[in-house]
Write a protein that holds these residues in place. Structure first.
Motif, PDB file in Angstrom:
ATOM      1  N   PRO A 106      58.565  33.453  -0.139  1.00 13.87           N
ATOM      2  CA  PRO A 106      59.248  32.046  -0.208  1.00 13.87           C
ATOM      3  C   PRO A 106      60.272  32.173  -1.604  1.00 13.87           C
ATOM      4  CG  PRO A 106      56.964  31.691  -0.236  1.00 13.87           C
ATOM      5  CD  PRO A 106      56.913  33.074  -0.266  1.00 13.87           C
ATOM      6  N   GLN A 107      60.230  33.284  -2.261  1.00 12.41           N
ATOM      7  CA  GLN A 107      61.170  33.589  -3.276  1.00 12.41           C
ATOM      8  C   GLN A 107      62.210  34.415  -2.910  1.00 12.41           C
ATOM      9  OE1 GLN A 107      58.989  34.401  -7.182  1.00 12.41           O
ATOM     10  NE2 GLN A 107      57.175  34.259  -6.337  1.00 12.41           N
TER      11      GLN A 107
ATOM     12  N   HIS B  81      53.216  35.151  -1.623  1.00 14.38           N
ATOM     13  CA  HIS B  81      53.927  34.244  -2.799  1.00 14.38           C
ATOM     14  C   HIS B  81      55.412  34.721  -2.945  1.00 14.38           C
ATOM     15  CE1 HIS B  81      49.955  32.607  -3.599  1.00 14.38           C
ATOM     16  NE2 HIS B  81      50.701  31.652  -4.598  1.00 14.38           N
TER      17      HIS B  81
ATOM     18  N   THR C   3      51.203  32.634   5.619  1.00 14.07           N
ATOM     19  CA  THR C   3      52.476  32.490   5.230  1.00 14.07           C
ATOM     20  C   THR C   3      53.223  31.451   6.204  1.00 14.07           C
ATOM     21  OG1 THR C   3      55.003  33.340   4.801  1.00 14.07           O
ATOM     22  CG2 THR C   3      53.744  34.473   6.499  1.00 14.07           C
ATOM     23  N   THR C   4      54.383  30.886   6.317  1.00 15.47           N
ATOM     24  CA  THR C   4      55.192  30.190   6.990  1.00 15.47           C
ATOM     25  C   THR C   4      56.408  30.815   7.771  1.00 15.47           C
ATOM     26  OG1 THR C   4      56.724  29.098   5.622  1.00 15.47           O
ATOM     27  CG2 THR C   4      54.537  28.178   5.501  1.00 15.47           C
TER      28      THR C   4
ATOM     29  N   LYS D  57      53.824  27.902  -1.665  1.00 17.94           N
ATOM     30  CA  LYS D  57      54.901  26.853  -1.300  1.00 17.94           C
ATOM     31  C   LYS D  57      55.496  27.615   0.286  1.00 17.94           C
ATOM     32  CE  LYS D  57      55.672  24.912  -5.794  1.00 17.94           C
ATOM     33  NZ  LYS D  57      57.102  24.644  -6.506  1.00 17.94           N
ATOM     34  N   ALA D  58      56.188  26.692   0.817  1.00 18.75           N
ATOM     35  CA  ALA D  58      56.855  27.302   2.050  1.00 18.75           C
ATOM     36  C   ALA D  58      58.114  27.913   1.537  1.00 18.75           C
ATOM     37  CB  ALA D  58      57.038  26.140   2.935  1.00 18.75           C
TER      38      ALA D  58
ATOM     39  N   PRO E 156      50.548  26.918  -6.727  1.00 12.84           N
ATOM     40  CA  PRO E 156      50.023  26.799  -5.186  1.00 12.84           C
ATOM     41  C   PRO E 156      51.186  27.416  -4.331  1.00 12.84           C
ATOM     42  CG  PRO E 156      51.257  24.678  -6.181  1.00 12.84           C
ATOM     43  CD  PRO E 156      50.970  25.736  -7.189  1.00 12.84           C
TER      44      PRO E 156
ATOM     45  N   SER F 168      60.481  28.655  -2.123  1.00 18.39           N
ATOM     46  CA  SER F 168      60.559  28.445  -3.670  1.00 18.39           C
ATOM     47  C   SER F 168      61.840  28.747  -4.241  1.00 18.39           C
ATOM     48  CB  SER F 168      59.510  29.473  -4.520  1.00 18.39           C
ATOM     49  OG  SER F 168      58.118  28.932  -4.154  1.00 18.39           O
TER      50      SER F 168
END
Length: 266
Positions: free
Chosen positions: A175-176, A172, A196-197, A151-152, A149, A154
């Motif tokens: 967040p990393q 994706h 995204t956030t 995530k906001a 999923p 990671s």
């Protein structure tokens, strides 16, 4: 309309005092192949302000091996290398779409500059040996980035990213990115929509920088081409596939999975 967003060749005729017959010149971006006839032609007429004389230490063929892809990679790298974290050459960097034009140049140049923690992504893991040859230290399947999923936030994995894919892949990745990290986005091969956030930006202070090579300021282009002719000039070039112009229509009509760049020659 004759396509072709870049070209290099020899001036045949000029009404501008800065260029004369015999000068070797290059052109990338602006509106070549969009509003005026582009590089897939034996003769091209463009505004003089779009042209640059070939830098020393680059041949016509080498200039077009770079082309728009190499120039775009140079812009992205010039911005990435201004980040303080790049003083540590073992900082973890990610290059997506690394078998493509922009990605392969970004990868091989970073390796040449001494960076030792380079993760490259590809949709085809059969290209792993090729990417390791260009300088990758780790190769992962692009699909691994989008598994699970969205995530906001990671695990903080990469300090810097050169992303050529966009879409859900970029969504994706954000967040990393580590606190204070930097992401250069310069493509949409995976999609143009970004879901995204604000969390990576307001809680980790990361930077997302868009890379536009089409209208990149003329005053800065000469400096970048000089870098491509010197510090950024690869010791290990990405694969270049030569195609004669007379064979171009047949080449374009066939499905292909060629790696690297295609150089069209007259």
């Amino acid at each position: 309309m004759t396509p072709g967003v870049d070209f290099a060749g020899e001036v045949v005729e000029s009404d501008n005092p800065f260029f004369e017959a015999g000068d070797q010149v290059l052109c990338t971006g602006y509106e070549t192949g969009i509003t005026i006839a582009g590089g897939y032609a034996e003769y091209v007429k463009v505004p003089s302000e779009w042209l640059f004389k070939l830098p020393e230490n680059l041949s016509l063929a080498e200039t077009m091996q770079f082309g728009t892809a190499g120039f775009t990679a140079a812009i992205a790298l010039s911005k990435l290398l201004r980040q303080a974290f790049t003083a540590d050459h073992d900082t973890p960097l990610l290059i997506t779409g690394a078998t493509g034009g922009v990605g392969s140049f970004a990868l091989t140049i970073l390796a040449q500059l001494g960076f030792t923690n380079l993760t490259a992504t590809t949709r085809d893991l059969q290209q792993t040996d090729y990417l390791l040859h260009l300088g990758a230290t780790h190769v992962i399947n692009t699909a691994d980035l989008t598994a699970g999923p969205l995530k906001a936030l990671s695990h903080q994995t990469f300090t810097g990213v050169i992303d050529t894919l966009g879409g859900p892949v970029l969504a994706h990745i954000l967040p990393q990115v580590c606190a204070g990290g930097f992401v250069a986005t310069c493509g949409n091969a995976a999609g143009a929509t970004l879901e995204t956030t604000v969390m990576p930006f307001i809680l980790r202070g990361i930077t997302l920088a868009g890379i536009d090579s089409v209208y990149y300021p003329r005053k800065d282009r000469k400096e970048l081409w000089q870098l491509l002719a010197t510090t950024f000039k690869p010791e290990i070039w990405p694969t270049v596939n030569l195609v004669a112009f007379s064979d171009l229509a047949r080449e374009l009509s066939q499905k292909t999975h060629k790696t690297g760049r295609v150089l069209v020659a007259f």
